[in-house]
Design an enzyme around this catalytic site. Structure first.
Site, mmCIF file in Angstrom:
data_model
loop_
_atom_site.group_PDB
_atom_site.id
_atom_site.type_symbol
_atom_site.label_atom_id
_atom_site.label_comp_id
_atom_site.label_asym_id
_atom_site.label_seq_id
_atom_site.Cartn_x
_atom_site.Cartn_y
_atom_site.Cartn_z
ATOM 1 N N ARG A 42 0.806 -1.221 0.000
ATOM 2 C CA ARG A 42 0.000 0.000 0.000
ATOM 3 C C ARG A 42 0.842 1.275 0.000
ATOM 4 O O ARG A 42 0.339 2.360 -0.266
ATOM 5 C CB ARG A 42 -0.953 -0.018 1.216
ATOM 6 C CG ARG A 42 -2.062 -1.066 1.091
ATOM 7 C CD ARG A 42 -2.761 -1.346 2.419
ATOM 8 N NE ARG A 42 -1.984 -2.244 3.280
ATOM 9 C CZ ARG A 42 -2.396 -2.681 4.472
ATOM 10 N NH1 ARG A 42 -3.560 -2.290 4.948
ATOM 11 N NH2 ARG A 42 -1.629 -3.492 5.200
ATOM 12 N N GLU A 99 -10.632 -8.633 11.817
ATOM 13 C CA GLU A 99 -10.052 -7.700 10.843
ATOM 14 C C GLU A 99 -11.169 -6.960 10.113
ATOM 15 O O GLU A 99 -12.264 -7.511 9.917
ATOM 16 C CB GLU A 99 -9.188 -8.472 9.832
ATOM 17 C CG GLU A 99 -7.934 -9.057 10.414
ATOM 18 C CD GLU A 99 -7.073 -8.026 11.133
ATOM 19 O OE1 GLU A 99 -6.632 -7.060 10.488
ATOM 20 O OE2 GLU A 99 -6.856 -8.178 12.348
ATOM 21 N N ASN A 149 41.385 38.050 7.010
ATOM 22 C CA ASN A 149 40.268 38.712 6.362
ATOM 23 C C ASN A 149 40.239 38.298 4.897
ATOM 24 O O ASN A 149 41.207 38.529 4.165
ATOM 25 C CB ASN A 149 40.417 40.231 6.483
ATOM 26 C CG ASN A 149 39.165 40.937 5.997
ATOM 27 O OD1 ASN A 149 38.075 40.716 6.509
ATOM 28 N ND2 ASN A 149 39.328 41.749 4.981
HETATM 29 C C1 UD1 Z 1 -2.467 -5.568 11.601
HETATM 30 C C2 UD1 Z 1 -3.455 -6.389 12.444
HETATM 31 C C3 UD1 Z 1 -4.627 -5.495 12.800
HETATM 32 C C4 UD1 Z 1 -4.158 -4.239 13.510
HETATM 33 C C5 UD1 Z 1 -3.094 -3.506 12.702
HETATM 34 C C6 UD1 Z 1 -2.477 -2.412 13.518
HETATM 35 C C7 UD1 Z 1 -3.254 -8.680 11.626
HETATM 36 C C8 UD1 Z 1 -3.885 -9.740 10.812
HETATM 37 N N1 UD1 Z 1 -3.904 -7.506 11.659
HETATM 38 O O1 UD1 Z 1 -3.118 -5.237 10.386
HETATM 39 O O2 UD1 Z 1 -5.535 -6.215 13.641
HETATM 40 O O3 UD1 Z 1 -5.262 -3.390 13.751
HETATM 41 O O4 UD1 Z 1 -2.029 -4.412 12.322
HETATM 42 O O5 UD1 Z 1 -1.580 -1.646 12.786
HETATM 43 O O6 UD1 Z 1 -2.230 -8.899 12.218
HETATM 44 N N2 UD1 Z 1 4.097 -8.802 8.369
HETATM 45 C C9 UD1 Z 1 5.038 -9.782 8.271
HETATM 46 N N3 UD1 Z 1 4.740 -10.930 7.617
HETATM 47 C C10 UD1 Z 1 3.524 -11.176 7.095
HETATM 48 C C11 UD1 Z 1 2.543 -10.155 7.205
HETATM 49 C C12 UD1 Z 1 2.868 -8.982 7.855
HETATM 50 O O7 UD1 Z 1 6.170 -9.629 8.750
HETATM 51 O O8 UD1 Z 1 3.333 -12.259 6.537
HETATM 52 C C13 UD1 Z 1 4.452 -7.573 9.072
HETATM 53 C C14 UD1 Z 1 4.346 -6.348 8.191
HETATM 54 O O9 UD1 Z 1 5.593 -6.075 7.581
HETATM 55 C C15 UD1 Z 1 3.955 -5.266 9.177
HETATM 56 C C16 UD1 Z 1 3.227 -6.020 10.273
HETATM 57 O O10 UD1 Z 1 3.537 -7.374 10.107
HETATM 58 O O11 UD1 Z 1 5.080 -4.627 9.722
HETATM 59 C C17 UD1 Z 1 1.708 -5.828 10.213
HETATM 60 O O12 UD1 Z 1 1.249 -6.286 8.949
HETATM 61 P P1 UD1 Z 1 0.225 -5.430 8.106
HETATM 62 O O13 UD1 Z 1 0.005 -6.106 6.824
HETATM 63 O O14 UD1 Z 1 0.613 -4.014 8.089
HETATM 64 O O15 UD1 Z 1 -1.092 -5.616 9.002
HETATM 65 P P2 UD1 Z 1 -2.338 -4.655 9.085
HETATM 66 O O16 UD1 Z 1 -3.208 -4.891 7.899
HETATM 67 O O17 UD1 Z 1 -1.923 -3.282 9.347
HETATM 68 CA CA CA Z 2 -0.001 -2.261 9.474
#
Ligand code: UD1
Ligand code: CA
Length: 455
Positions: free
Chosen positions: A16, A155, A375
């Site tokens: 995103r 979610e 200077n």
């Molecule tokens: C997540 C939470 C959501 C919360 C939000 C807060 C889940 C399913 N949802 O959603 O409930 O409100 O954070 O900000 O956890 N990442 C990995 N490996 C993966 C997927 C993600 O390392 O396979 C890491 C991403 O790099 C990121 C973090 O986990 O730093 C969160 O993942 P992201 O996809 O941003 O989750 P959100 O949709 O924000």
């Molecule tokens: Ca996030």
């Protein structure tokens, strides 16, 4: 006290963000988000910190260094799957595990410490850091049970109409009993809207096993940075925190809305920052300075009582009582000595100037070593580059460089020497000498009249 572990989720691409740069490496106030998160964990003195890396693993490791451990998540199958990758490092251990997201840079170490305290006092299996938001769009919603504990987290994409109305959200920060966490992770499925293994599902699994699940509501404003709009919000919030801290410590900031200070900056008391000032990480400024308006300082050391106006300074040192600008450009590796005056339209590069020297206008000094009490007249140029190599100019103490002189390097101007205005100096000038290197003037009497007659 039980052992404290921390897992940082940082493997996602961050689709995103629509960026070449991996999400967690995007800076907030000059520091990559994931570095903010790790710095807080270091401050908390976590016994082990494991960062889950995947997309851009090498870059993330390069940023964070080798003081922490890494676990590789080859495929990003969800946040629960990400945490599972730490199983071989932490799975068997007893203690409390903090799980934090690499894209939540605003959650402070104080909040994390409070979360851990609450968790340990309540003997819960899991404690979720939550917030109540005006607009909870995009976040996982916290569904509370009748007894006030957290029943589950749903979610946005999986939530019903009613569930979406819930304003308490999951910040993506959790405290777990380590053994219970890794046991429950093995039971998480991926039957949901995104086909991912969700970490928040662990909550429901533990709850069903009769474990206690707490929600700890923080008042701290936090932002999960998923796109550039959230990035700008995080930046604004972090900036406000940084400015507030400096003001509380005795710095006057005339207009906080136009002042930008990155992390890792120190400023002494009674220093005044005028509007449009930008101060980059690594900069240390002393007391009683006046900085700005419209000034940028990147990684500089500034003494006490220094004045800098409408200027750009990088990787340089400015000693006590010096004045710089308006409209000066101090490039890397320069050392502006005590009480030196650098005036308008002066560019200084890789050059040192001793105490009390003056370069008041329209001058370029590059690769030069200038003594004290010198200077440098208006329009002086160190001719430091022959097209292939850079050469050094040495200007010794108390010498006087007349206006519009070219000093063709390598060249040395001796102590107390004078350079006549308009000279092009190609040879060393001895101490106390006067060097004149220009054509003598001839006046042709009445020549103007002849010219007008011809016409
Ligand atoms: C997540 C939470 C959501 C919360 C939000 C807060 C889940 C399913 N949802 O959603 O409930 O409100 O954070 O900000 O956890 N990442 C990995 N490996 C993966 C997927 C993600 O390392 O396979 C890491 C991403 O790099 C990121 C973090 O986990 O730093 C969160 O993942 P992201 O996809 O941003 O989750 P959100 O949709 O924000
Ligand atoms: Ca996030």
């Amino acid at each position: 006290m039980s052992e404290k572990f921390a897992i940082v989720l940082a493997a996602g691409q961050g689709t995103r963000m629509k960026s070449k740069l991996y999400k967690v490496l995007h800076p907030v106030c000059g520091k990559p988000m994931v570095q903010h998160v790790v710095d807080n964990l270091v401050e908390l003195q976590a016994d082990e910190i494991v960062v889950i890396v995947g997309h851009g693993a090498d870059k993330v490791k390069q940023q964070l260094g080798d003081q922490i451990e890494y676990a590789m998540q080859e495929q990003q199958l969800g946040t629960a799957h990400a945490v599972m990758q730490a199983d071989s490092i932490l799975g068997e251990k007893r203690g409390t595990t903090l799980v934090v997201s690499g894209d939540e840079p605003l959650i402070s170490s104080d909040t994390l410490a409070a979360l851990i305290r609450t968790h340990e006092q309540s003997h819960a299996a899991a404690t979720i850091l939550t917030r109540v938001m005006e607009d909870p769009t995009g976040y996982g919603r916290v569904i509370r049970a009748d007894n006030g504990e957290v029943a589950r987290i749903v979610e946005q994409k999986d939530a019903t109409e009613d569930e979406r109305k819930v304003r308490e959200i999951n910040t993506g920060t959790y405290c777990f009993d380590n053994e219970k966490l890794f046991a429950a992770l093995k039971l998480v499925g991926n039957d949901n809207a995104q086909g991912e293994y969700y970490l928040p599902d662990v909550v429901e699994i533990l709850g069903r096993q009769g474990e206690r699940i707490e929600g700890f509501i923080t008042e701290e404003i936090t932002v999960g940075v998923n796109d550039r709009v959230a990035l700008a919000k995080a930046e604004a919030l972090m900036r406000e925190r940084i400015l507030t801290r400096h003001m509380r410590q005795g710095v006057t900031i005339i207009d906080p809305s136009s002042t930008y200070i990155e992390t890792e900056v120190e400023i002494g008391r009674d220093t005044v920052l005028y509007p449009g000032t930008i101060i980059g990480s690594g900069t240390v400024i002393g007391e009683d300075c006046v900085i700005g308006p419209h000034t940028q300082l990147m990684n500089c050391r500034v003494g006490n009582g220094v004045e800098i106006k409408q200027s750009v300074l990088m990787n340089s040192q400015i000693d006590d009582e010096a004045t710089v600008g308006p409209f000066a450009y101090i490039r890397p590796n320069s050392h502006i000595g005590e009480s030196v005056k650098i005036g308008d339209f002066v560019e200084i590069k890789n050059t040192s100037l001793g105490k009390g020297s003056k370069v008041s206008h329209l001058t370029y000094l590059g690769d030069a070593e200038v003594g004290s009490g010198v200077n440098v007249g208006c329009g002086t140029v160190t001719v430091n580059y022959d097209g292939v190599n850079k050469h050094k100019t040495i200007i010794k103490d108390n010498s006087f460089i007349g206006c519009n002189a070219n000093l063709v390097a390598p060249v040395t101007v001796g102590e107390g020497a004078y350079i006549a205005a308009g000279s092009t100096i190609t040879r060393d000038v001895p101490d106390e000498a006067l060097a004149i290197a220009r054509e003598r003037q001839t006046n042709k009497e009445d020549y103007a009249k002849k010219l007008t007659k011809k016409k």
